[in-house]
Design a protein around this motif. Structure first.
Motif, short mmCIF file in Angstrom:
data_model
loop_
_atom_site.label_atom_id
_atom_site.label_comp_id
_atom_site.label_asym_id
_atom_site.label_seq_id
_atom_site.Cartn_x
_atom_site.Cartn_y
_atom_site.Cartn_z
N LYS A 53 0.81 -1.23 0.00
CA LYS A 53 0.00 0.00 0.00
C LYS A 53 0.84 1.27 0.00
N GLY A 54 2.09 1.19 0.42
CA GLY A 54 2.91 2.39 0.51
C GLY A 54 2.63 3.25 1.73
N MET A 55 1.76 2.76 2.62
CA MET A 55 1.38 3.55 3.79
C MET A 55 0.74 2.65 4.83
N ALA A 56 0.57 3.21 6.02
CA ALA A 56 -0.14 2.52 7.11
C ALA A 56 -0.58 3.57 8.12
N LEU A 57 -1.60 3.25 8.89
CA LEU A 57 -2.03 4.10 9.99
C LEU A 57 -1.49 3.49 11.29
N LEU A 58 -0.83 4.32 12.09
CA LEU A 58 -0.26 3.88 13.35
C LEU A 58 -1.18 4.28 14.49
N VAL A 59 -1.52 3.33 15.34
CA VAL A 59 -2.35 3.62 16.51
C VAL A 59 -1.61 3.21 17.77
N ASN A 60 -2.03 3.77 18.91
CA ASN A 60 -1.33 3.53 20.18
C ASN A 60 0.17 3.78 20.02
N HIS A 61 0.47 4.89 19.37
CA HIS A 61 1.86 5.24 19.05
C HIS A 61 2.59 5.93 20.19
N GLY A 62 1.84 6.39 21.18
CA GLY A 62 2.48 7.00 22.34
C GLY A 62 2.38 8.51 22.41
N ILE A 63 2.01 9.17 21.32
CA ILE A 63 1.81 10.62 21.34
C ILE A 63 0.33 10.87 21.61
N SER A 64 0.02 11.44 22.74
CA SER A 64 -1.37 11.54 23.18
C SER A 64 -2.15 12.56 22.34
N ASP A 65 -3.45 12.31 22.22
CA ASP A 65 -4.33 13.25 21.52
C ASP A 65 -4.29 14.61 22.20
N GLU A 66 -4.22 14.60 23.51
CA GLU A 66 -4.22 15.86 24.26
C GLU A 66 -2.97 16.68 23.95
N LYS A 67 -1.84 15.99 23.78
CA LYS A 67 -0.60 16.71 23.46
C LYS A 67 -0.67 17.33 22.07
N LEU A 68 -1.28 16.62 21.12
CA LEU A 68 -1.45 17.17 19.77
C LEU A 68 -2.42 18.34 19.80
N LYS A 69 -3.53 18.19 20.52
CA LYS A 69 -4.51 19.27 20.59
C LYS A 69 -3.91 20.51 21.23
N THR A 70 -3.12 20.33 22.26
CA THR A 70 -2.48 21.47 22.91
C THR A 70 -1.53 22.18 21.94
N ALA A 71 -0.83 21.41 21.14
CA ALA A 71 0.07 21.99 20.15
C ALA A 71 -0.71 22.83 19.14
N TRP A 72 -1.86 22.31 18.68
CA TRP A 72 -2.68 23.06 17.73
C TRP A 72 -3.26 24.31 18.39
N ASP A 73 -3.60 24.22 19.67
CA ASP A 73 -4.08 25.40 20.39
C ASP A 73 -2.98 26.46 20.47
N HIS A 74 -1.75 26.02 20.73
CA HIS A 74 -0.62 26.95 20.77
C HIS A 74 -0.43 27.61 19.41
N LEU A 75 -0.57 26.83 18.33
CA LEU A 75 -0.43 27.40 16.99
C LEU A 75 -1.51 28.44 16.74
N ASP A 76 -2.74 28.14 17.13
CA ASP A 76 -3.83 29.10 16.99
C ASP A 76 -3.52 30.39 17.75
N ASP A 77 -2.99 30.24 18.97
CA ASP A 77 -2.64 31.42 19.77
C ASP A 77 -1.54 32.23 19.09
N PHE A 78 -0.60 31.53 18.48
CA PHE A 78 0.47 32.23 17.78
C PHE A 78 -0.08 33.00 16.59
N VAL A 79 -0.97 32.36 15.84
CA VAL A 79 -1.57 33.01 14.66
C VAL A 79 -2.31 34.28 15.07
#
Length: 403
Positions: A53-79
Motif C-alpha cells: 500500500k505504501g502507507m499505514a495508519l499507526l495507533v497507540n503510538h504513544g503521542i497523546s491526543d491531548e498533546k497534539l490538541k495542545t500543540a494546535w491550540d498553541h499554533l492558533d494562539d500564535f496566529v
C-alpha cells in the motif's frame, strides 16, 4: 480519541473499506528503548503494508491526543498574535526554521496571490528557537512534541530495518542528526493551520483558484521562482509544482470554483502525518491509476514511504503518490483544520545505495543475470541524501522550465 466529528460516514474511503493497514504500536512508539518484540512485530507488519500500500495508519503510538490538541491550540494562539510580534519568528531566506504566514508572497508566478494557510517549521529541538515570551508554554510544549515525533521516527526506522532483515541500528545510524538544527539533516516538523473556506466570500474564489488549500505539504499551480543555485529549504518547497507538462490538477467546489493540487511523492525516507479531521487526502495505491480518498481515523498517525526509501529498497517500498483536494462536503470546508507532519530525512552525507540492503530476489537469479545486474549497479552513480534532494530539485526546475 480526539472529539472530532468524522465526515467518513458519508464518504467512500479506503479506511471505510478497510483497505488501509492499521498497525498497533502498543504504546511503545516513543519509548527510549522500545520493547524488542514490538519492534519486530511492527517490522513484519510494515513490510506487508508498505510493499502493498505504501502507507499505514499507526495507533497507540504513544503521542497523546491531548498533546497534539495542545500543540494546535498553541499554533492558533500564535496566529492570533499581532503581526509585529509574529514578524520576529518569520522564516528567513537560507533557513527553513520558523513561521510562514498566511498571505506571505513567495512566488513570481502569480504576484500578490495570498497563501491561505499558516505554517510553523521546527528544525531543532532547542526550545530557545521557539516563541516563549509572547506565549508562555509554547516553546517547551512544541519542543517536547518534536522530541516525541523524533522518537516515533526512530522506532519506525528500527522496525523498517527488521522488515528488511538488516541490523536494527542500520537506519538509526544514518538518521542520527534528525532535528539537530545543525544543517546536517533536512528532517523537519511542520505545524499547519488551514482557516475555514467560505465559498461565497467576495473575491475568495479568484484568489484561491489554482491553489491547494488542504494539504500538509503546500502545493501551488503557476511556476514558483525556483532557481538552480538556491537550495531547497524544506520538503514542502520541493512539492510546490505544476503537474506534468504544466497541466493543472483541478477539483471543483460546489459552486464551480476550481481548487488544484498536483500529485507528488515525498522525497525523504518517510513522512509521519497527524490530522485533527478529514482533510481531503487522496492517494494512488501502488499499481493503480485511480485516486482514492484515505479517510480519517481519530488519534492515528499516517506513515507513508518517500522516494529515498523507495530507492534504498529498489522499489520494494514504493513512494506513495498523493494529492489533497478540498472536500466536497460544506461541513468540512467550512471549519478550520490542523495537521502536523514530520518529514524524515537521512543525514546529508548518507550514501543512498540500493546495494546496502539485501535483495531477496537476487538469490533467485541465475549467475549471468546477477553479473549483469552487478555491472549495471557499478556503472550507476551513488548519491548521498543531500545530493539526491539537490538532483531532484534541479530536475524538477528543469522540467518545469521546459514544459
Amino acid at each position: 480519541m480526539l472529539k472530532t466529528k468524522s465526515s467518513d460516514d458519508k464518504l467512500d474511503t479506503l479506511l471505510s473499506r478497510s483497505v488501509v493497514p492499521i498497525i498497533d504500536l502498543a504504546h511503545c512508539g516513543i519509548e527510549e528503548v522500545p520493547v524488542k518484540s514490538v519492534v519486530n512485530r511492527v517490522g513484519h507488519q510494515l513490510k506487508k503494508a508498505l510493499s502493498e500500500k505504501g502507507m499505514a495508519l499507526l495507533v497507540n503510538h504513544g503521542i497523546s491526543d491531548e498533546k497534539l490538541k495542545t500543540a494546535w491550540d498553541h499554533l492558533d494562539d500564535f496566529v492570533d498574535l499581532p503581526p509585529d510580534v509574529k514578524q520576529h519568528y518569520i522564516r528567513t531566506d537560507g533557513d527553513k526554521h520558523g513561521y510562514v504566514s498566511r498571505g506571505q508572497d513567495r512566488y513570481a508566478g502569480k504576484p500578490g496571490a495570498p497563501e491561505l494557510r499558516h505554517a510553523f517549521n521546527i528544525c531543532t529541538l532547542n526550545a530557545q528557537n521557539l516563541p516563549e515570551e509572547p506565549l508562555p508554554g509554547f516553546a517547551d510544549h512544541i519542543s517536547t512534541l518534536a522530541t516525541d515525533f523524533k522518537a516515533l521516527a526512530s522506532f519506525i526506522l528500527q522496525s523498517l530495518a527488521v522488515s528488511l532483515d538488516i541490523p536494527t541500528t542500520f537506519f538509526l545510524e544514518k538518521h542520527s542528526h534528525m532535528l539537530s538544527g545543525d544543517h546536517d539533516n533536512m528532517t523537519s516538523l511542520r505545524m499547519l493551520y488551514y482557516p475555514p473556506i467560505v465559498d461565497d466570500e467576495p473575491g475568495q474564489n479568484d484568489s484561491i483558484r489554482g491553489r491547494c488549500l488542504y494539504s500538509y505539504q503546500r502545493c501551488l499551480s503557476n511556476q514558483p521562482d525556483f532557481r538552480p543555485e538556491n537550495n531547497p529549504r524544506d520538503e514542502a518547497e520541493l512539492n510546490e509544482l505544476d503537474g506534468p507538462n504544466g497541466q493543472v490538477f483541478e477539483h471543483k467546489l460546489g459552486n464551480g470554483a476550481v481548487i488544484t493540487c498536483p500529485p507528488h511523492v515525498d522525497y525523504g525516507t518517510f513522512t509521519l502525518l497527524a490530522q485533527d479531521s478529514e482533510g481531503g487526502l487522496e492517494v494512488k495505491l501502488p499499481g493503480s491509476e485511480k485516486w482514492h480518498r484515505v479517510g480519517h481515523l481519530p488519534g492515528s498517525i499516517l506513515v507513508n514511504c518517500g522516494q529515498i526509501l523507495n530507492t534504498w529498497t529498489q522499489d520494494r517500498y514504493p513512494a506513495l503518490q498523493h494529492r489533497v483536494v478540498v472536500p466536497e462536503q460544506e461541513s468540512v470546508r467550512s471549519r478550520g483544520r490542523h495537521s502536523i507532519a514530520l518529514f524524515c530525512h537521512p543525514d546529508n552525507i548518507t550514501m543512498i545505495s540500493p546495494s546496502d540492503l539485501p535483495n531477496p530476489d537476487a538469490a533467485q537469479d541465475v549467475c549471468l543475470k546477477q553479473r549483469k545486474k552487478s555491472f549495471k549497479a557499478a556503472k550507476e552513480r551513488v548519491y548521498n541524501a543531500y545530493q539526491l534532494i539537490q538532483k531532484k530539485f534541479r530536475d524538477t526546475y528543469s522540467n518545469n522550465n521546459h514544459s
